[in-house]
Design an enzyme around this catalytic site. Structure first.
Site, PDB file in Angstrom:
ATOM      1  N   ASP A 145      -2.229   8.087 -47.175  1.00  8.38           N
ATOM      2  CA  ASP A 145      -1.945   8.790 -48.427  1.00  8.38           C
ATOM      3  C   ASP A 145      -2.316  10.266 -48.370  1.00  8.38           C
ATOM      4  O   ASP A 145      -2.953  10.729 -47.424  1.00  8.38           O
ATOM      5  CB  ASP A 145      -2.675   8.096 -49.600  1.00  8.38           C
ATOM      6  CG  ASP A 145      -4.100   7.672 -49.239  1.00  8.38           C
ATOM      7  OD1 ASP A 145      -4.657   8.203 -48.269  1.00  8.38           O
ATOM      8  OD2 ASP A 145      -4.639   6.798 -49.933  1.00  8.38           O
ATOM      9  N   HIS A 159      -8.391  -0.656 -55.325  1.00  4.18           N
ATOM     10  CA  HIS A 159      -7.182  -0.057 -54.730  1.00  4.18           C
ATOM     11  C   HIS A 159      -7.273  -0.026 -53.202  1.00  4.18           C
ATOM     12  O   HIS A 159      -8.368   0.043 -52.625  1.00  4.18           O
ATOM     13  CB  HIS A 159      -6.873   1.331 -55.309  1.00  4.18           C
ATOM     14  CG  HIS A 159      -7.806   2.436 -54.937  1.00  4.18           C
ATOM     15  ND1 HIS A 159      -8.344   3.313 -55.861  1.00  4.18           N
ATOM     16  CD2 HIS A 159      -8.305   2.854 -53.750  1.00  4.18           C
ATOM     17  CE1 HIS A 159      -9.103   4.200 -55.254  1.00  4.18           C
ATOM     18  NE2 HIS A 159      -9.112   3.941 -53.976  1.00  4.18           N
ATOM     19  N   GLU A 161      -3.037   1.766 -56.941  1.00 10.10           N
ATOM     20  CA  GLU A 161      -3.969   1.468 -58.027  1.00 10.10           C
ATOM     21  C   GLU A 161      -3.628   0.111 -58.652  1.00 10.10           C
ATOM     22  O   GLU A 161      -2.520  -0.412 -58.456  1.00 10.10           O
ATOM     23  CB  GLU A 161      -3.861   2.571 -59.092  1.00 10.10           C
ATOM     24  CG  GLU A 161      -4.299   3.960 -58.607  1.00 10.10           C
ATOM     25  CD  GLU A 161      -5.806   4.154 -58.557  1.00 10.10           C
ATOM     26  OE1 GLU A 161      -6.551   3.185 -58.311  1.00 10.10           O
ATOM     27  OE2 GLU A 161      -6.244   5.305 -58.771  1.00 10.10           O
ATOM     28  N   ASN A 188     -12.129   0.086 -57.865  1.00 13.81           N
ATOM     29  CA  ASN A 188     -11.258  -0.728 -58.730  1.00 13.81           C
ATOM     30  C   ASN A 188     -10.321  -1.621 -57.920  1.00 13.81           C
ATOM     31  O   ASN A 188      -9.371  -2.172 -58.460  1.00 13.81           O
ATOM     32  CB  ASN A 188     -10.448   0.174 -59.678  1.00 13.81           C
ATOM     33  CG  ASN A 188      -9.494   1.111 -58.936  1.00 13.81           C
ATOM     34  OD1 ASN A 188      -9.366   1.035 -57.719  1.00 13.81           O
ATOM     35  ND2 ASN A 188      -8.834   1.987 -59.672  1.00 13.81           N
TER      36      ASN A 188
HETATM   37  C1  F6R Z   1      -8.129   6.808 -48.427  1.00 13.52           C
HETATM   38  C2  F6R Z   1      -7.692   5.726 -49.277  1.00 13.52           C
HETATM   39  C3  F6R Z   1      -8.547   5.110 -50.322  1.00 13.52           C
HETATM   40  C4  F6R Z   1     -10.017   4.981 -49.922  1.00 13.52           C
HETATM   41  C5  F6R Z   1     -10.817   4.389 -51.078  1.00 13.52           C
HETATM   42  C6  F6R Z   1     -12.293   4.304 -50.731  1.00 13.52           C
HETATM   43  O1  F6R Z   1      -7.125   7.197 -47.525  1.00 13.52           O
HETATM   44  O2  F6R Z   1      -6.578   5.350 -49.156  1.00 13.52           O
HETATM   45  O3  F6R Z   1      -8.052   3.832 -50.634  1.00 13.52           O
HETATM   46  O4  F6R Z   1     -10.122   4.165 -48.793  1.00 13.52           O
HETATM   47  O5  F6R Z   1     -10.664   5.192 -52.206  1.00 13.52           O
HETATM   48  O6  F6R Z   1     -12.816   5.583 -50.611  1.00 13.52           O
HETATM   49  P1  F6R Z   1     -14.268   5.815 -50.027  1.00 13.52           P
HETATM   50  O7  F6R Z   1     -14.228   5.413 -48.598  1.00 13.52           O
HETATM   51  O8  F6R Z   1     -14.507   7.297 -50.175  1.00 13.52           O
HETATM   52  O9  F6R Z   1     -15.194   4.991 -50.843  1.00 13.52           O
END
Ligand code: F6R
Length: 243
Positions: free
Chosen positions: A67, A136, A141, A134
């Protein structure tokens, strides 16, 4: 889904490294699906160290990130392209032309179409994932359809708050409101999925992913239907599991 509970972040990163390096060594032309965020930093540090000490080569490896924030140029200091460059690409021998991060600037629908076509041409051998508080995965989301492909999405308030705390020095207003993300079906198409979850902030999402039926309320729960998914979870993130 194979669930492996480890003590802490260091152990999670060590084990994730073993899974990743096995793919790279067994196929020097592998397509790696990569993630950003705080979670994979320990894994990327280990990949860099291994490259420097053991010479593991990425010359023919291709990478495809999950992403990117909408509106951030690749050179923006908070862009996910920049994150990948700083934490991994600049310190290994990868050809930058073989690194792919969806583009958050320009015609966003066209960018989505191009990324979907790219993923079709380049099946992913291992897809690395973190998980949002959450539930995702990527920036899919809660509410995102399981058959989604790369798309433009509005970020939830909690996601923006978490990312403001970790990466934008607490400045919520600087966190983009939208992003471009691989869809859940793109993630599910990977031959192997490797999810890492660490810290108490992930404990509720891990309960939903592991103990509840797959549902769009928890995008990560789709992974229960993946034939080769390994989840490495530290004790804090596993602390609310009942079994
Ligand atoms: C990042 C991504 C997100 C993160 C998630 C956890 O490329 O796609 O899904 O993996 O938000 O983020 P952290 O690792 O910062 O807790």
């Amino acid at each position: 889904m194979e669930l492996i509970i480890v003590k802490n972040y260091e152990e999670a990163s060590d084990l994730a490294f073993e899974h990743m390096i096995e793919v790279v060594k067994s196929n020097p032309k592998a397509n790696l699906g990569l993630a950003t965020g705080s979670t994979p930093i320990g894994l990327y540090d280990r990949m860099v160290k291994d490259h420097q000490t053991n010479g593991t080569s990425y010359k023919e490896i291709k990478t495809f990130n999950l992403d990117e924030y909408f509106g951030l140029d690749p050179q923006h200091e908070q862009s996910y392209y920049r994150f990948m460059y700083e934490h991994l690409f600049k310190d290994i021998d990868i050809n930058l032309d073989n690194t792919h991060v969806p583009s958050g600037v320009g015609d966003i629908q066209e960018n989505c179409n191009q990324y979907n076509a790219l993923l079709k041409e380049n099946p992913i051998d291992i897809q690395l994932l973190g998980i949002g508080g959450n539930g995702h995965i990527g920036f899919n989301e809660p509410g995102t359809a399981f058959d989604s492909v790369t798309h433009y999405i509005e970020l939830k308030q909690r996601t923006r708050e978490d990312n403001a705390r970790l990466f934008f020095n607490g400045h919520l207003e600087e966190v983009p409101t939208h992003a471009i993300t691989m869809g859940i079906s793109n993630i599910m198409a990977a031959k192997k999925v490797l999810l890492i979850a660490c810290g108490e902030n992930k404990a509720d999402a891990i309960v939903k992913m592991v103990e509840e039926e797959p549902s769009v309320d928890c995008p990560a729960s789709a992974l229960k239907n993946h034939p080769n998914c390994v989840c490495i979870v530290d004790e804090a993130a596993a602390s609310k599991l009942s079994k």
